[in-house]
Design an enzyme around this catalytic site. Structure first.
Site, short mmCIF file in Angstrom:
data_model
loop_
_atom_site.label_atom_id
_atom_site.label_comp_id
_atom_site.label_asym_id
_atom_site.label_seq_id
_atom_site.Cartn_x
_atom_site.Cartn_y
_atom_site.Cartn_z
CE1 TYR A 166 -19.60 -16.07 29.50
CE2 TYR A 166 -19.30 -13.95 28.41
CZ TYR A 166 -19.08 -15.31 28.47
OH TYR A 166 -18.30 -15.91 27.51
CB SER A 209 -14.59 -14.79 26.52
OG SER A 209 -15.19 -13.83 25.70
CB THR A 211 -15.88 -10.90 26.96
OG1 THR A 211 -16.76 -9.88 27.40
CG2 THR A 211 -15.60 -11.84 28.11
CG ASN A 216 -24.25 -15.51 20.65
OD1 ASN A 216 -24.44 -16.46 21.38
ND2 ASN A 216 -23.59 -14.44 21.04
NE ARG A 225 -25.95 -7.37 21.63
CZ ARG A 225 -25.63 -8.61 21.25
NH1 ARG A 225 -26.57 -9.52 21.10
NH2 ARG A 225 -24.37 -8.93 20.98
CE LYS A 258 -16.30 -17.83 30.07
NZ LYS A 258 -16.22 -19.28 30.34
N GLY A 278 -24.10 -2.45 25.77
CA GLY A 278 -22.98 -3.30 26.21
C GLY A 278 -22.10 -3.79 25.08
C1 UD1 Z 1 -21.22 -12.09 22.82
C2 UD1 Z 1 -20.88 -11.67 24.21
C3 UD1 Z 1 -19.54 -12.25 24.57
C4 UD1 Z 1 -19.57 -13.75 24.44
C5 UD1 Z 1 -19.97 -14.10 23.01
C6 UD1 Z 1 -20.11 -15.59 22.80
C7 UD1 Z 1 -21.98 -9.49 24.53
C8 UD1 Z 1 -21.79 -8.03 24.75
N1 UD1 Z 1 -20.87 -10.22 24.33
O1 UD1 Z 1 -20.25 -11.52 21.94
O2 UD1 Z 1 -19.19 -11.89 25.88
O3 UD1 Z 1 -18.30 -14.30 24.74
O4 UD1 Z 1 -21.21 -13.49 22.71
O5 UD1 Z 1 -21.29 -16.08 23.34
O6 UD1 Z 1 -23.09 -9.97 24.51
N2 UD1 Z 1 -25.73 -8.63 16.35
C9 UD1 Z 1 -26.74 -8.07 15.58
N3 UD1 Z 1 -27.97 -8.66 15.62
C10 UD1 Z 1 -28.27 -9.75 16.38
C11 UD1 Z 1 -27.22 -10.32 17.17
C12 UD1 Z 1 -25.97 -9.71 17.13
O7 UD1 Z 1 -26.54 -7.07 14.88
O8 UD1 Z 1 -29.41 -10.21 16.39
C13 UD1 Z 1 -24.38 -8.03 16.29
C14 UD1 Z 1 -23.88 -7.57 17.66
O9 UD1 Z 1 -24.30 -6.26 17.91
C15 UD1 Z 1 -22.36 -7.71 17.47
C16 UD1 Z 1 -22.21 -8.89 16.49
O10 UD1 Z 1 -23.49 -9.03 15.86
O11 UD1 Z 1 -21.85 -6.56 16.85
C17 UD1 Z 1 -21.87 -10.18 17.18
O12 UD1 Z 1 -22.79 -10.39 18.23
P1 UD1 Z 1 -22.84 -11.74 19.09
O13 UD1 Z 1 -22.88 -12.92 18.18
O14 UD1 Z 1 -23.93 -11.61 20.09
O15 UD1 Z 1 -21.41 -11.79 19.80
P2 UD1 Z 1 -20.69 -10.68 20.71
O16 UD1 Z 1 -21.63 -9.65 21.15
O17 UD1 Z 1 -19.47 -10.26 19.99
#
Ligand code: UD1
Length: 342
Positions: A152, A127, A129, A202, A298, A156, A300
């Site tokens: 998590y 990832s 990440t 996500n 959020r 990785k 992290g």
């Molecule tokens: C997350 C994980 C990452 C993992 C990936 C795939 C974290 C910090 N990282 O990535 O390690 O490999 O998922 O499973 O959790 N967002 C909103 N509202 C929501 C959900 C998300 O605004 O309800 C925003 C988040 O703040 C972020 C973006 O959308 O800026 C993408 O979020 P998300 O789909 O959860 O992926 P990551 O956080 O990038």
């Protein structure tokens, strides 16, 4: 005889799309999954798409005896794609030992069996990440890794190190780690896609469930980032593009084109989109209403990341080809199919 590929986690989101692409290219696929986060009915839908039902064994790869017995039974496996792992960031903070035990042990069991049973090749799900919040964007494969934000993420990074170190002492084993950016969307048939359990963490599953009426409102986490519209930026890659990248990586190993027996590649599109841009694109392309509000950041989350894909494009001869619009269309088509919405 067709080459046999073991896909661990093959009933999961990325795994199932990869099984479809492998079968489409003539590979004979065996799926191992413990069904802890997926449904057996995914196999029916893979069969509907490709006309072929993959062989299936249900067990957890952290079980060494069962993993060994599997390789005794299936003696024609030429390569492994290892997706099976726990992947919920928040849960990993609560249950670190479960995450380390499951994710690290399953990889070590597979490597041990590869050595014992003469299986040479493995593609591993890593990832972006591992880069944390990079100092320079976009990230190349030379961008230094940063300390993980969660257990998590740490699994990785450690799994990458395990492969690197094992490959350094065992030149019969080849590994490729693919560092995924943000996989989204679903198969164009809408027969397979992402099926999160409970409230999605996500972004895209939360958007599609909100549009479908399962969730009241989407929360956009933060609009005060140092980005053009203040919302966070990610590199969203269509899951079918990502699945194709796995087939390309498998062929690179089978064709003995690796530059070293442990390699890693970024798998993204090379373009970053903000959360707000993604939300607006979803509304526009699918012509749906979507209730959303801005809330605090959020914990992290990083501010922005997207891939420099030039090394992977050149070495693998592959690049992502699907547009964000068609990807968001496929995500909505899948959600509608799952919920029985016309
Ligand atoms: C997350 C994980 C990452 C993992 C990936 C795939 C974290 C910090 N990282 O990535 O390690 O490999 O998922 O499973 O959790 N967002 C909103 N509202 C929501 C959900 C998300 O605004 O309800 C925003 C988040 O703040 C972020 C973006 O959308 O800026 C993408 O979020 P998300 O789909 O959860 O992926 P990551 O956080 O990038």
């Amino acid at each position: 005889m067709a080459k046999q590929i073991l896909v661990t986690g093959g009933t999961g989101y990325i795994g199932s799309h990869t099984v479809v692409e492998l079968q489409g290219k003539g590979f004979d696929v065996v799926v191992v999954d413990d069904l802890s986060n997926s449904q057996i009915t995914v196999l029916d839908n893979i069969e509907k798409i490709t006309g072929i039902r993959p062989a299936f064994e249900q067990f957890n790869l952290a079980d060494r005896d069962k993993t060994d017995a599997f390789f005794q039974k299936y003696s024609n496996i030429e390569a492994i794609i290892h997706f099976a792992a726990f992947k919920a960031v928040g849960e990993s903070v609560q249950k670190p030992l479960e995450y380390y035990r499951n994710n690290l042990t399953s990889l070590m069991n597979l490597l041990e069996c590869m050595n014992k049973y003469g299986v040479k090749h493995m593609v591993f799900s890593s990832s972006c990440t591992v880069y944390g919040q990079p100092d320079v964007l976009p990230v190349t494969e030379e961008t230094p890794r940063k300390e993980a934000e969660s257990p998590y993420g740490n699994t990785k990074a450690i799994c990458e190190d395990i492969m690197r170190d094992y490959c350094a002492t065992n030149d019969k084993i080849n590994c490729i780690a693919l560092r995924y950016f943000n996989p989204i969307g679903a198969h164009p048939t809408a027969l397979i896609g992402e099926l999160p359990v409970g409230v999605p963490n996500n972004l895209v599953p939360f958007i599609t469930q909100t549009a479908a009426g399962l969730r009241e409102e989407l929360s956009i986490f933060g609009d005060d980032y140092d980005t053009p519209d203040g919302t966070a930026i990610r590199d969203y890659i269509n899951v079918v593009d990502l699945a194709e990248a796995h087939v390309v990586a498998i062929n690179r190993m089978l064709d003995e084109k690796q530059k070293a027996n442990y390699e890693f590649f970024n798998v993204g599109t090379g373009s970053g989109y903000s959360v707000n841009e993604l939300v607006q694109a979803f509304i526009k392309v699918n012509k749906v209403d979507l209730k959303y509000k801005i809330v605090g950041r959020r914990h992290g989350d990083i501010e922005k990341i997207w891939a420099d894909t030039s090394y992977g494009n050149k070495e693998l001869g592959w690049s992502a080809s699907r547009t964000l619009e068609e990807t968001l269309e496929s995500a909505w088509k899948w959600e509608k199919n799952v919920r029985g919405i016309e």
